[in-house]
Design a protein around this motif. Structure first.
Motif, mmCIF file in Angstrom:
data_model
loop_
_atom_site.group_PDB
_atom_site.id
_atom_site.type_symbol
_atom_site.label_atom_id
_atom_site.label_comp_id
_atom_site.label_asym_id
_atom_site.label_seq_id
_atom_site.Cartn_x
_atom_site.Cartn_y
_atom_site.Cartn_z
ATOM 1 N N ASN A 251 0.804 -1.234 0.000
ATOM 2 C CA ASN A 251 0.000 0.000 0.000
ATOM 3 C C ASN A 251 0.834 1.279 0.000
ATOM 4 N N ASN A 253 4.007 3.530 -2.440
ATOM 5 C CA ASN A 253 4.562 3.666 -3.786
ATOM 6 C C ASN A 253 5.668 2.645 -4.088
ATOM 7 N N VAL B 162 9.025 7.266 0.905
ATOM 8 C CA VAL B 162 7.929 6.298 0.924
ATOM 9 C C VAL B 162 6.637 7.095 1.112
ATOM 10 N N VAL B 163 5.683 6.866 0.206
ATOM 11 C CA VAL B 163 4.461 7.650 0.202
ATOM 12 C C VAL B 163 3.276 6.694 0.229
ATOM 13 N N SER B 164 2.320 6.988 1.093
ATOM 14 C CA SER B 164 1.096 6.200 1.124
ATOM 15 C C SER B 164 -0.074 7.153 1.290
ATOM 16 N N GLN B 223 2.975 11.041 -7.274
ATOM 17 C CA GLN B 223 3.128 10.589 -5.879
ATOM 18 C C GLN B 223 4.268 9.563 -5.747
ATOM 19 N N CYS B 224 5.373 9.878 -6.447
ATOM 20 C CA CYS B 224 6.566 9.005 -6.384
ATOM 21 C C CYS B 224 6.290 7.576 -6.837
#
Lengths: 273, 273
Positions: A251, A253, B162-164, B223-224
């Motif tokens: 969940n 990237n 890290v992107v969520s 979003q990366c």
């Protein structure tokens, strides 16, 4: 802020200008194969070709499985192109020395026989570096044109015809091997006439099959004194990513990026190259 | 046949179109140093930048001696640029771990302080691979924008926030080292406002000196989740050319090519990198 890539970047203009119908088309045949470096290397080559008018790009991929990321990228570039899946025949899988890129190049030539009768053919590997002036040099090739290739991985570090006062003097190449044409794959272009070439031959066989002699060579790049193409080799990526598989990145990237970096690529079972 | 390079290639059109005065300028700072791969690598990068409008290119060369071939090439490209000689200070010559590219980047920033007050700064090494969409992503940076960098030579093979669900979750980077910003030099851009950065700091120090927090990051590249820049590393050319010096090549093109391949480069006495 709402500008799209197409509005800001020059791609759409390039595509328009690419249609210089008065210029002979250059058919660039690029053998390639799946690996983590594939998309970056083809990106670099594409962005080179975007600066050159009347290019037709044949990207011939050594795999059974169409690479959708690559196909999407080629469409994005706006460069007129055809993507071909050209796996190495299975009979070579046990061979120690494999015919690298041969099936790819033959498939490209086969496509050309069926779809084009004019223009110029150039074999451009995906990790070399090409100055855009090189394409200008080759566009009006009549029999065979040649120029120097730098950083070749033989002991000479260079591959070129030796030229003095406009005359052919011999070859500057590390390896002879009984060849008539001691020339690197990146060092020549030929017209795409109907020609009696033998598929499966490498540089020398290919050129000999055209029934030309070294004295027919058109010396380009100011009598072979300019360097417009180099064998730059990219280091293989040696990382062994493990953390990228961790559950904590579900969940995020990182999951998406993993696919971009390692799509269909299994280092334990590399493709036939 | 008498067509000139300028007539056929797209360079002149690019230069014209490069003048989109409504777009913020992107100042690309490229540290470089003399070696046989220097011209090919900068050729590839230049041909990438030719596809991007409103670029200003600062090429900062780690050498005392201006490289005339490089200066001539930069002029040929038509890209607005400044070439700076930025040798590493002699005090580091005995150090085992040398501050690679630091003098170059600082000289680039010093030039910017004197000549520009708007726009965006991006540090672009000459051997990386850049998809032109990256420049579109960074152009409207307000505080700091970031995106993934692929093929990084750490064990993760990737460097990214890290992107969520649009939120900052941490860093994906092999090495921590007590840093606040675990980011690769190719992974961020900042606006060129007058800012209290400390020259000599690397990525983290530079970003910390801007008094921003990870929560100020503008996540670019969807979003990366897209990969628009890669650390492609070029193999060093290991050939030891000897034949190229042979007397029989006097008065041939080989003499001229030798200078192009090995200008000012002595493998026994490499520059300070």
């Amino acid at each position: 802020m709402a500008r799209t890539v197409r509005e800001e970047l020059r791609r759409s203009v390039v595509v328009e200008d690419n249609n210089h119908s008065e210029l002979p088309t250059i058919y660039v045949i690029t053998p390639t194969y799946p690996r983590p470096e594939q998309i970056p290397e083809l990106t670099r080559l594409a962005q080179t070709l975007m600066n050159v008018p009347n290019i037709y790009w044949l990207v011939t991929d050594d795999t059974d499985t169409p690479n959708q990321d690559l196909i999407d990228y080629l469409t994005f570039t706006g460069i007129p192109h055809t993507y071909l899946n050209t796996p190495m025949p299975p009979k070579y899988s046990g061979h120690k020395v494999k015919p690298k890129g041969v099936a790819n190049r033959n498939a490209g030539m086969e496509w050309l026989r069926q779809h084009a009768s004019k223009g110029v053919i150039y074999f451009a590997d995906d990790d070399n570096t090409y100055d855009i002036r090189l394409f200008q040099e080759m566009r009006y090739t009549e029999k065979v044109s040649m120029w120097p290739v730098g950083l070749v991985s033989n002991k000479e570090g260079l591959s070129t015809p030796v030229v003095s006062e406009g005359k052919f003097q011999g070859w500057f190449e590390g390896w002879n091997g009984g060849r008539t044409f001691l020339v690197d794959m990146a060092g020549f272009a030929v017209p795409n006439a109907t020609m009696p070439y033998k598929p499966g031959h490498e540089e020398d066989g290919f050129l000999q099959s055209l029934h030309i002699s070294p004295y027919d060579i058109e010396f380009k790049a100011e009598q072979c004194t300019k360097m417009y193409v180099w064998h730059t080799q990219t280091k293989k990526s040696s990382h062994q990513p493990n953390n990228i598989f961790k559950k904590k990145y579900d969940n995020t990237n990182i999951r998406v990026l993993k696919e971009l970096l390692y799509y269909d690529f299994n280092p334990k079972n590399p493709p036939n190259l």
